[in-house]
Design an enzyme around this catalytic site. Structure first.
Site, PDB file in Angstrom:
ATOM      1  N   GLY A  46       3.492  43.403  33.192  1.00 31.83           N
ATOM      2  CA  GLY A  46       2.732  42.293  33.743  1.00 31.83           C
ATOM      3  C   GLY A  46       1.468  42.050  32.935  1.00 31.83           C
ATOM      4  N   GLN A  51      -6.914  39.132  31.249  1.00 31.19           N
ATOM      5  CA  GLN A  51      -6.806  40.170  30.215  1.00 31.19           C
ATOM      6  C   GLN A  51      -6.779  39.609  28.803  1.00 31.19           C
ATOM      7  OE1 GLN A  51      -3.345  42.022  32.496  1.00 31.19           O
ATOM      8  NE2 GLN A  51      -4.199  43.790  31.439  1.00 31.19           N
ATOM      9  N   CYS A  92      -2.137  50.080  32.808  1.00 32.77           N
ATOM     10  CA  CYS A  92      -2.616  48.726  32.547  1.00 32.77           C
ATOM     11  C   CYS A  92      -2.786  48.548  31.046  1.00 32.77           C
ATOM     12  CB  CYS A  92      -3.953  48.534  33.257  1.00 32.77           C
ATOM     13  SG  CYS A  92      -4.681  46.916  33.005  1.00 32.77           S
ATOM     14  N   LEU A  93      -2.378  47.387  30.538  1.00 28.97           N
ATOM     15  CA  LEU A  93      -2.515  47.136  29.099  1.00 28.97           C
ATOM     16  C   LEU A  93      -3.981  47.110  28.671  1.00 28.97           C
ATOM     17  CD1 LEU A  93       0.242  44.402  28.608  1.00 28.97           C
ATOM     18  CD2 LEU A  93       0.348  46.823  27.956  1.00 28.97           C
ATOM     19  N   HIS A 134      -1.487  44.253  41.492  1.00 27.74           N
ATOM     20  CA  HIS A 134      -2.304  44.710  40.360  1.00 27.74           C
ATOM     21  C   HIS A 134      -2.789  43.509  39.531  1.00 27.74           C
ATOM     22  CE1 HIS A 134      -2.894  47.559  36.760  1.00 27.74           C
ATOM     23  NE2 HIS A 134      -2.980  46.359  36.229  1.00 27.74           N
ATOM     24  N   GLU A 135      -1.862  42.583  39.235  1.00 25.88           N
ATOM     25  CA  GLU A 135      -2.231  41.426  38.403  1.00 25.88           C
ATOM     26  C   GLU A 135      -3.156  40.477  39.167  1.00 25.88           C
ATOM     27  OE1 GLU A 135      -1.631  41.887  35.445  1.00 25.88           O
ATOM     28  OE2 GLU A 135       0.011  43.321  35.619  1.00 25.88           O
ATOM     29  N   HIS A 138      -6.634  41.541  38.848  1.00 21.55           N
ATOM     30  CA  HIS A 138      -7.256  41.127  37.574  1.00 21.55           C
ATOM     31  C   HIS A 138      -7.906  39.754  37.710  1.00 21.55           C
ATOM     32  CE1 HIS A 138      -6.333  44.198  34.642  1.00 21.55           C
ATOM     33  NE2 HIS A 138      -5.037  44.191  34.908  1.00 21.55           N
TER      34      HIS A 138
HETATM   35 NI    NI Z   1      -3.545  45.566  34.371  1.00 25.05          NI
END
Ligand code: NI
Length: 177
Positions: A46, A51, A92-93, A134-135, A138
């Site tokens: 995701g 991000q 997480c990226l 989670h997204e 963000h």
């Molecule tokens: Ni993340």
């Protein structure tokens, strides 16, 4: 399509609050396509627009093993969340190499639009439920490490700041050669 640079925690831009999308146009479709490419390349399950330093309510998700079930969520809303909760080891990226348990509602119902402005509504459980929540965090400027203890969070911050410094040094060294 283009790969977009992913902001790394503790970059302050990760705490900006995303604005709702107001026009479903070519610009939005390009952002979505670039985000999808960036997520698949990373690889991740995701990615939120926040991000990649685009502060609009846009998310791409693909939790399939085959990596061909792209979900695009524009202006997503959680309209229902279960009382039962689950703990899932999240990554997480924007927080590379760190995984830790976060407790969230086990099931959620989500309303959103796709990139063409078509409304969608679906129920999510398991990894998809984790990923959507989670997204969506963000988009509100929240990174999953903020659910962890201040001690853990500070350790993670220190580690990532140090890594970032090393990466920069390497880049300078390569440029000087
Ligand atoms: Ni993340």
């Amino acid at each position: 399509m283009a790969l977009l640079p992913i902001l790394r925690y503790p970059d302050p831009r990760l705490h900006k609050i995303a604005k709702p999308v107001t026009s479903f146009d070519d610009r939005l479709r390009k952002l979505v396509a670039d985000m999808a490419e960036t997520m698949y390349e990373a690889p991740g399950v995701g990615l939120a627009a926040t991000q990649v330093d685009a502060h609009e309510r846009v998310i791409v998700i693909d939790v399939s093993d085959t990596r061909d079930q792209l979900r695009v969520l524009v202006n997503p809303e959680i309209v229902w969340a279960s009382e039962d909760r689950q703990v899932y080891d999240e990554g997480c990226l924007s927080v590379p190499g760190i995984y830790d348990g976060v407790e969230r509602p086990a099931r959620v119902r989500v309303k959103a639009f796709d990139a063409d402005g078509k409304p969608q509504e679906f129920d999510a459980d398991g990894l998809l439920a984790v990923c959507v929540q989670h997204e969506m965090d963000h988009l509100m400027g929240k990174v999953f490490v903020e659910y962890l203890s201040p001690l853990k969070r500070n350790r993670i911050k220190t580690k990532l700041v140090k890594e970032e410094r090393e990466l920069k040094k390497d880049r300078v060294a390569v440029a000087a050669r």
